[in-house]
Design an enzyme around this catalytic site. Structure first.
Site, PDB file in Angstrom:
ATOM      1  N   CYS A  12       0.827  -1.202   0.000  1.00 31.36           N
ATOM      2  CA  CYS A  12       0.000   0.000   0.000  1.00 31.36           C
ATOM      3  C   CYS A  12       0.871   1.267   0.000  1.00 31.36           C
ATOM      4  O   CYS A  12       1.506   1.577  -0.993  1.00 31.36           O
ATOM      5  CB  CYS A  12      -0.982  -0.027   1.168  1.00 31.36           C
ATOM      6  SG  CYS A  12      -2.418   1.051   0.928  1.00 31.36           S
ATOM      7  N   HIS A  46      -3.894  -5.491   1.503  1.00 28.95           N
ATOM      8  CA  HIS A  46      -3.467  -5.787   2.872  1.00 28.95           C
ATOM      9  C   HIS A  46      -3.905  -7.196   3.263  1.00 28.95           C
ATOM     10  O   HIS A  46      -4.878  -7.732   2.732  1.00 28.95           O
ATOM     11  CB  HIS A  46      -4.115  -4.808   3.858  1.00 28.95           C
ATOM     12  CG  HIS A  46      -3.667  -3.393   3.715  1.00 28.95           C
ATOM     13  ND1 HIS A  46      -2.483  -2.934   4.235  1.00 28.95           N
ATOM     14  CD2 HIS A  46      -4.272  -2.331   3.118  1.00 28.95           C
ATOM     15  CE1 HIS A  46      -2.371  -1.629   3.966  1.00 28.95           C
ATOM     16  NE2 HIS A  46      -3.437  -1.250   3.291  1.00 28.95           N
TER      17      HIS A  46
END
Length: 485
Positions: free
Chosen positions: A333, A431
């Site tokens: 991310c 994630h």
């Protein structure tokens, strides 16, 4: 009829989240329908619900402990610290703006109605609602318009149990001091206390428990020993991360720099749990270890600010040396965004509008967009078809030549990630992928490591059961149920 019991603390990181999680599992095992609830949370460790809402990671864990799906109602207000930009305000799972600390105090009165609506919806679906406060119950400077602690407790007439942490020292003063500084009407809501994280012979604190009870008039509800297996559970915020040490492990050394605005760092917990992995958390002022075969750049709530901090720490120099030695880099991310050539923030989502140069490890650029992607995802790796699951939580769009070599394909056909031509640098937005045992094994194998027979999800379940049994032994759970109303 549903009843409520609220747990507040003498400070942050005293164990409120774990107490609620452990009791949620214990009461669920007794056959009760339990709903966890935290009116206001401040954390950059977040989770995504099935319907695309964002809530605190701790409330997702508590929902799991209660064996129910997490919902936005379990954490109606989430504050995500964002460096110089203050904190992002997430209401019922969606971003509604950003505010600095003083500005937010004016927001709170308007947020109470949403908090109460979420609470009432949870009550309708549960036998008992376990409410977790935030920070310290004694923050009298923030009492006006409070929605997180006594302000909420007063509105719903919730009985409160106060938790103190003996491990940090001064627990007698913590608990007795709260009684001294609280408004008498607030203090009257506190019906009992718990002393948490005790180490050693419990009989040595018998007098301490009696003294606290005599000075406060509150009922002693238990002296809970330190629960070391709590380290296996996802942390609520960065307190535990900052306190942890570099871990000794097996053959593969992975280094992770601790960024000032690090987010969702529980992504790496499954790797830390592997016996063949030595996981090193690197703080500012420390070099990236030369023996590391892999450097992982974690998520960030303020990517541009953390990229600047990365350079100020000199880690870009260490990373260049790491690459010259043939080391590998993987980003998740925000860390993935940093690996590109450029990051642009045209709308000023993280601070003043502008653009900065990235680390240049991947040939790609990221542009921050106002609309945030929040979605649970499943799919398979493109290279070898290994299944995975996880969640998206990002506000950036990333494009460039290296994005032509994505790593993941979702069930809906979309792809995610990028890799350099030599394969030494790669990253993804998703994630939580390392919680999947199959994906983790393939990842470690591709980096020269070995996965054990660890079933990560099963280990979380076993730890929650152990936590429930721990609190059943050391807390007066029957008395806690008697106090609930």
């Amino acid at each position: 009829m549903s009843v409520t019991l609220m747990f507040q603390g003498t400070g942050s990181d005293v164990g409120k989240s774990l107490v609620v999680a452990g009791l949620a599992r214990a009461l669920t095992r007794r056959g009760l329908r339990v709903a966890p609830f935290k009116p206001q949370n401040m954390s950059n460790n977040a989770a995504v619900t099935a319907d695309g809402a964002e809530i605190g990671r701790a409330q997702a864990l508590q929902a799991r402990a209660a064996r129910r799906e997490p919902t936005a109602d379990m954490n109606p207000v989430l504050l995500k610290p964002q460096g110089a930009a203050g904190a992002q305000v997430v209401l019922r799972g969606k971003i509604v703006g950003a505010a600095r600390a003083r500005e937010y105090q004016q927001w709170k009165a308007g947020l109470m109605s949403a908090v109460l609506e979420s609470y009432e919806r949870l009550r309708a679906s549960a036998d008992i609602v376990l409410v977790e406060g935030a920070g310290s119950a004694a923050e009298i400077n923030l009492r006006a318009n409070d929605i997180a602690n006594m302000g909420f407790a007063r509105r719903v007439d919730a009985p409160v149990v106060l938790i103190g942490d003996i491990d940090r020292g001064g627990v007698i003063a913590q608990l007795v001091g709260c009684k001294v500084v609280l408004d008498p009407e607030d203090a009257a809501l506190i019906r009992g206390f718990i002393v948490n994280k005790f180490r050693g012979d419990p009989s040595l604190f018998d007098e301490g428990m009696r003294f606290i009870a005599e000075r406060t008039g509150w009922r002693p509800l238990g002296l809970a020993p330190f629960f070391p297996d709590a380290a296996r559970l996802p942390a609520e915020d960065g307190f535990g991360l900052r306190a942890s040490k570099s871990e000794q492990g097996g053959g593969l050394t992975i280094a992770m720099p601790i960024l000032p605005n690090i987010a969702n760092f529980d992504d790496l917990d499954p790797l830390r749990a592997e016996p063949d992995v030595r996981f090193v958390q690197v703080r500012a002022g420390e070099p990236l270890p030369a023996e590391a075969q892999l450097v992982i750049l974690p998520g960030s709530k303020a990517t541009i600010a953390d990229l600047s901090a990365f350079r100020e720490a000199g880690w870009h120099i260490d990373l260049a040396a790491h690459m010259r030695r043939g080391g590998r880099v993987f980003g998740i991310c925000g860390g993935y965004q940093m690996m590109g050539r450029r990051i642009a923030d045209p709308h000023g989502l993280e601070g003043p509008p502008g653009a900065v140069e990235g680390l240049g490890l991947l040939d790609m650029e990221t542009v921050f967009e106002a609309e945030k992607v929040l979605k649970q995802v499943r799919g398979a790796t493109i290279a070898d078809g290994v299944p995975f699951y996880g969640y998206e939580m990002h506000a950036g769009r990333t494009d460039g030549p290296d994005c032509a070599f994505p790593l993941l394909r979702f069930e809906d056909g979309r792809v995610d990630g990028a890799a350099s031509a030599d394969g030494l640098c790669a990253g993804v937005y998703v994630h939580g992928v390392f919680a999947d045992d199959r994906l983790r094994a393939a990842f470690l194998s591709s980096h020269g490591g070995f996965a054990s027979d660890l079933s990560y999800e099963a280990s979380i379940e076993a730890t929650l059961d152990g936590l429930a049994e721990h609190f059943e032994r050391h807390l007066d759970v029957d008395a806690l149920l008697e106090l609930a109303r």
